[in-house]
Design a protein around this motif. Sequence first.
Motif, PDB file in Angstrom:
ATOM      1  N   MET A   1       0.846  -1.198   0.000  1.00  0.00           N
ATOM      2  CA  MET A   1       0.000   0.000   0.000  1.00  0.00           C
ATOM      3  C   MET A   1       0.877   1.242   0.000  1.00  0.00           C
ATOM      4  N   LEU A   2       0.532   2.202  -0.867  1.00  0.00           N
ATOM      5  CA  LEU A   2       1.328   3.421  -1.006  1.00  0.00           C
ATOM      6  C   LEU A   2       0.404   4.637  -0.917  1.00  0.00           C
ATOM      7  N   SER A   3       0.718   5.555  -0.010  1.00  0.00           N
ATOM      8  CA  SER A   3      -0.066   6.778   0.180  1.00  0.00           C
ATOM      9  C   SER A   3       0.829   7.983  -0.070  1.00  0.00           C
ATOM     10  N   VAL A   4       0.446   8.830  -1.034  1.00  0.00           N
ATOM     11  CA  VAL A   4       1.294   9.944  -1.455  1.00  0.00           C
ATOM     12  C   VAL A   4       1.036  11.189  -0.611  1.00  0.00           C
ATOM     13  N   ARG A   5       2.114  11.851  -0.227  1.00  0.00           N
ATOM     14  CA  ARG A   5       2.074  13.164   0.434  1.00  0.00           C
ATOM     15  C   ARG A   5       2.600  14.171  -0.583  1.00  0.00           C
ATOM     16  N   ASP A 171      16.370   5.218 -16.387  1.00  0.00           N
ATOM     17  CA  ASP A 171      16.773   3.968 -15.748  1.00  0.00           C
ATOM     18  C   ASP A 171      15.788   3.576 -14.642  1.00  0.00           C
ATOM     19  N   SER A 172      15.923   2.329 -14.198  1.00  0.00           N
ATOM     20  CA  SER A 172      15.101   1.816 -13.097  1.00  0.00           C
ATOM     21  C   SER A 172      15.996   1.214 -12.030  1.00  0.00           C
ATOM     22  N   PHE A 173      15.444   1.138 -10.808  1.00  0.00           N
ATOM     23  CA  PHE A 173      16.151   0.497  -9.699  1.00  0.00           C
ATOM     24  C   PHE A 173      15.137  -0.261  -8.861  1.00  0.00           C
ATOM     25  N   ASP A 174      15.445  -1.520  -8.562  1.00  0.00           N
ATOM     26  CA  ASP A 174      14.586  -2.336  -7.701  1.00  0.00           C
ATOM     27  C   ASP A 174      15.126  -2.301  -6.274  1.00  0.00           C
ATOM     28  N   ARG A 193       8.502   7.090 -11.015  1.00  0.00           N
ATOM     29  CA  ARG A 193       7.350   6.213 -10.834  1.00  0.00           C
ATOM     30  C   ARG A 193       7.773   5.082  -9.906  1.00  0.00           C
ATOM     31  N   ILE A 194       7.079   4.981  -8.768  1.00  0.00           N
ATOM     32  CA  ILE A 194       7.337   3.891  -7.839  1.00  0.00           C
ATOM     33  C   ILE A 194       6.236   2.864  -8.036  1.00  0.00           C
ATOM     34  N   ASN A 195       6.609   1.707  -8.545  1.00  0.00           N
ATOM     35  CA  ASN A 195       5.631   0.705  -8.980  1.00  0.00           C
ATOM     36  C   ASN A 195       4.673   1.362  -9.966  1.00  0.00           C
ATOM     37  N   HIS A 196       3.461   1.710  -9.574  1.00  0.00           N
ATOM     38  CA  HIS A 196       2.526   2.313 -10.525  1.00  0.00           C
ATOM     39  C   HIS A 196       2.132   3.738 -10.139  1.00  0.00           C
ATOM     40  N   THR A 197       2.898   4.367  -9.224  1.00  0.00           N
ATOM     41  CA  THR A 197       2.530   5.681  -8.702  1.00  0.00           C
ATOM     42  C   THR A 197       3.601   6.708  -9.035  1.00  0.00           C
ATOM     43  N   MET A 198       3.191   7.865  -9.562  1.00  0.00           N
ATOM     44  CA  MET A 198       4.115   8.940  -9.902  1.00  0.00           C
ATOM     45  C   MET A 198       4.362   9.829  -8.698  1.00  0.00           C
ATOM     46  N   LEU A 199       5.639  10.187  -8.501  1.00  0.00           N
ATOM     47  CA  LEU A 199       6.025  11.146  -7.477  1.00  0.00           C
ATOM     48  C   LEU A 199       6.951  12.179  -8.095  1.00  0.00           C
ATOM     49  N   TYR A 200       6.804  13.415  -7.614  1.00  0.00           N
ATOM     50  CA  TYR A 200       7.557  14.552  -8.135  1.00  0.00           C
ATOM     51  C   TYR A 200       8.393  15.178  -7.014  1.00  0.00           C
ATOM     52  N   GLU A 201       9.242  16.124  -7.394  1.00  0.00           N
ATOM     53  CA  GLU A 201      10.126  16.772  -6.426  1.00  0.00           C
ATOM     54  C   GLU A 201       9.336  17.297  -5.226  1.00  0.00           C
ATOM     55  N   GLU A 210       5.002  -3.789   1.480  1.00  0.00           N
ATOM     56  CA  GLU A 210       5.643  -3.944   0.169  1.00  0.00           C
ATOM     57  C   GLU A 210       7.092  -4.363   0.397  1.00  0.00           C
ATOM     58  N   ASN A 211       7.492  -5.476  -0.184  1.00  0.00           N
ATOM     59  CA  ASN A 211       8.863  -5.951  -0.027  1.00  0.00           C
ATOM     60  C   ASN A 211       9.799  -5.425  -1.106  1.00  0.00           C
ATOM     61  N   THR A 212       9.259  -5.163  -2.296  1.00  0.00           N
ATOM     62  CA  THR A 212      10.060  -4.685  -3.422  1.00  0.00           C
ATOM     63  C   THR A 212       9.409  -3.445  -4.021  1.00  0.00           C
ATOM     64  N   LEU A 213      10.210  -2.425  -4.267  1.00  0.00           N
ATOM     65  CA  LEU A 213       9.744  -1.205  -4.921  1.00  0.00           C
ATOM     66  C   LEU A 213      10.606  -0.963  -6.152  1.00  0.00           C
ATOM     67  N   THR A 214       9.968  -0.733  -7.291  1.00  0.00           N
ATOM     68  CA  THR A 214      10.700  -0.400  -8.508  1.00  0.00           C
ATOM     69  C   THR A 214      10.615   1.105  -8.744  1.00  0.00           C
ATOM     70  N   PHE A 215      11.772   1.759  -8.740  1.00  0.00           N
ATOM     71  CA  PHE A 215      11.878   3.199  -8.996  1.00  0.00           C
ATOM     72  C   PHE A 215      12.274   3.386 -10.455  1.00  0.00           C
ATOM     73  N   HIS A 216      11.414   4.025 -11.234  1.00  0.00           N
ATOM     74  CA  HIS A 216      11.728   4.288 -12.636  1.00  0.00           C
ATOM     75  C   HIS A 216      11.783   5.801 -12.848  1.00  0.00           C
ATOM     76  N   ASN A 217      12.958   6.290 -13.226  1.00  0.00           N
ATOM     77  CA  ASN A 217      13.157   7.720 -13.446  1.00  0.00           C
ATOM     78  C   ASN A 217      12.371   8.157 -14.688  1.00  0.00           C
TER      79      ASN A 217
END
Length: 231
Positions: A1-5, A171-174, A193-201, A210-217
């Motif tokens: 579960m991911l909750s964005v601030r 690039d991506s990082f797991d 994008r962390i898994n399926h959620t976009m985050l900005y500065e 969540e055990n694994t998070l994929t960060f895609h720039n």
Amino acid sequence: MLSVRKSQDRGNANFGWLNSKHTFSFGNYYDPNHMGFSALRVINDDIVHPGAGFDSHGHRDMEIISYILEGAIEHKDSAGNIQTLSAGEFQLMSAGKGIYHSEYNASKTQPLRFLQIWIAPNVTGDTPRYQQKNFGRAYGLSTIASPSGENHTLQIKQTAKLHQLIVKPTDSFDFQKTMGNNIYVHIIAGTVRINHTMLYEGDGAKITDENTLTFHNQSNRDTTALIFELL
């Protein structure tokens, strides 16, 4: 579960000499829905005018991390530590049974920007301790703080870890969780994008179960994030 601030939803305090954005309730900013996350209590994004700063004030039983993003900071505390930290350096002050310190912009012409982070310790009343280190800007994951201080990390008095993640454009990082059930991510720069959620500065995310998070720039510049592993 991911909750964005979202960055724009953070609290703001502007005193002229200081402009600070608060991820969690702090000072005169109070939001019962954002009182911290696990042991993480404070993430303040502080911009300090040239020559200005925080006069000597006290803390106890708190792990206080500063990460210098722009400029340089002058630190002085009652334990006798007098240091100047430049952009890229991390400082961990374990307040323990009590310490007084001041933090000033070391420049008379350029602003200072740094993240002020507080984490509640799992032991109280200890002797105050000061640590400082520059971990560089290597791509991938750099562990900044850990309970044991292993691999030359800063030693934090909590079952928690702090990592810096830098990902090249496209690039991506797991990321694989190594402790606890809670993760907090703060985006310093870039779009990811962390898994399926976009985050900005300036955005943050509370993440549980969540055990694994994929960060895609998703931007055309490096993305830099802080990752907190918490119980």
